[in-house]
Write an enzyme that holds these catalytic residues in place. Structure first.
Site: not given
Ligand code: KE4
Length: 426
Positions: A143, A238, A266
């Site tokens: 993801y 990533d 994060k």
């Molecule tokens: P955001 O756009 O949510 O800040 O980041 C996306 C993203 C990109 N790359 C990785 C490896 C990630 O884990 C994420 C976002 N992680 C999820 C939880 N595994 C966010 C939680 C959510 O979607 O509310």
């Protein structure tokens, strides 16, 4: 936790789609009604109905120091005194950039954005602009946020809600995304043979953690990079989740593999909205305003987020918590392995420093299809049993659990005890 008719969540459902501002919070895959958090402190959440929970979600990664850390709080307060956003360069952006460059092996220049999604989306556009190629490779179950080209067999909330290929993503938008099984070098070689000199970048979580934590085979990442570079293709790590978490310089420091570009997020926002992407100067200088690849953001480099993130990084340098985080992670893992084996339930519990997840499977889990053939239904009773007893796990079998610097031995011991009681009832 049972919701009542006039619970906060019932009210939320009337004004917010699904009652949440991010789908994974909706408890979709494990059922039940999400609780609301009133406040958070250290490794604990205090809910609006007065429960105190030991938290292993860590707001999905940022809270490596635990919640509401006093020094991060005062760094934000100090910045706040001067205003919230100026729309001009500010005095926090350069120290942040310099700190990221000092920490992350692949980064010679870095651009701040406001989310992990923006970071990966922008880094991919940069990779396409730099290589003048259109195709990309991503791996099933990884993801990278919710930009169209990457919402193809995506993990995390997309997987949790059973729509890994989101509606609204056009065939056209996804057509240049080549999807491969993780840990499968034959598939990688085949993709390059079938798309000679057409692939701009391979994007991956070096430690995929959005289908649960699936670790790379010993030689996978080095061989992947070798094949990509032989084809003039960039490697984009990533590290939005793993950056500054598994080591100060992320997986690329831990394993000594230097990608061409890195997406981050994060932890570097200290709990405020942030993302970043960086890489070699020759690539990063393709970005506007000096290069042809456009990318922008009203609140990028926002002083409050920079102040919070800078303090979070300073605390990591000061305390170097990684060995201790790993010890606590392994302690929790071995207690769970013991309880599950006593119960006769085969499990896999892969870990990285401060991260772990659980698969109900007899065999090691190396790919998305392995994940999907594990007994995911057993996660639901584990989640609810723990929640009832005051331990909050991520509300999905496809997420990583996070341990923070604030989790002390007592918290881990308490969790192990609660886990062993709950596992007996599964
Ligand atoms: P955001 O756009 O949510 O800040 O980041 C996306 C993203 C990109 N790359 C990785 C490896 C990630 O884990 C994420 C976002 N992680 C999820 C939880 N595994 C966010 C939680 C959510 O979607 O509310």
């Amino acid at each position: 936790m049972k919701g009542s008719q006039n619970s906060p969540f019932q009210r939320a459902l009337k004004s917010i789609p699904g009652g949440v501002n991010s789908p994974v919070r909706a408890f979709g895959s494990i059922g039940g009604e999400p609780f609301f958090t009133e406040r958070a402190q250290g490794h604990k959440l205090i809910t609006t109905d007065g429960k105190t929970l030991i938290d292993y979600v860590g707001t999905w990664g940022p809270a490596i120091h635990g919640h509401n850390h006093p020094e991060i709080k005062s760094a934000i307060a100090e910045a706040l005194e001067k205003g919230t956003s100026f729309g001009t360069p500010n005095t926090y952006e350069v120290p942040m950039a310099e700190q990221v460059i000092a920490a992350v092996p692949s980064v010679q220049k870095v651009r701040m954005v406001n989310s992990g999604t923006e970071a990966t989306m922008s880094a991919l556009r940069l990779a396409r602009g730099f290589t003048q190629r259109e195709k990309i490779i991503k791996f099933e179950g990884c993801y990278h946020g919710h930009s169209d080209a990457l919402l193809v067999k995506a993990g995390s909330g997309a997987l949790t809600h059973g729509n890994p290929d989101s509606a609204g993503v056009t065939q056209q938008a996804a057509s240049d995304t080549i999807l491969l099984p993780f840990n499968d070098l034959n598939a990688v070689n085949q993709a390059f043979e079938q798309n000679p000199r057409q692939i701009a970048a391979v994007i991956l979580e070096p430690f995929p953690a959005n289908m649960g934590l699936v670790l790379p085979d010993e030689d996978f990442l080095t061989n992947l990079q070798k094949i990509a570079h032989e084809n003039g293709t960039l490697i984009l790590f990533d590290e939005v989740m793993t950056g500054f978490r598994v080591a100060f310089g992320g997986v690329q420091e831990l394993l000594g593999i230097t990608p061409d570009l890195t997406a981050m997020g994060k932890i570097i926002g200290g709990g405020l909205p942030v993302g970043a992407f960086g890489g070699r100067t020759e690539i990063m200088d393709f970005l506007a305003p000096i290069g042809p690849v456009y990318q922008a953001g009203t609140l990028s480099g926002n002083p409050l987020a920079m102040a919070a993130g800078l303090k979070a990084l300073e605390l990591l340098v000061q305390h170097d918590p990684y060995d201790r985080l790993n010890e606590l992670t392994l302690k929790l893992r071995s207690a769970m392995l013991e309880s599950f084996s006593a119960k006769g339930i085969p499990v896999q519990i892969p870990t990285a420093p401060s991260m772990l997840s659980i698969f109900f499977s007899e065999n090691p889990v190396r790919s998305f299809s392995d994940v999907m053939s594990s007994r995911k239904e057993l996660f639901k009773p584990l989640f609810h049993g723990c929640l009832e007893k005051g331990v909050f796990l991520p509300p999905s079998p496809f997420e990583a659990w996070f341990i923070s610097c604030s989790h002390d031995e007592t918290a881990i011991d308490q969790t192990c005890e609660i886990m062993s009681e709950v596992i007996k009832t599964i």
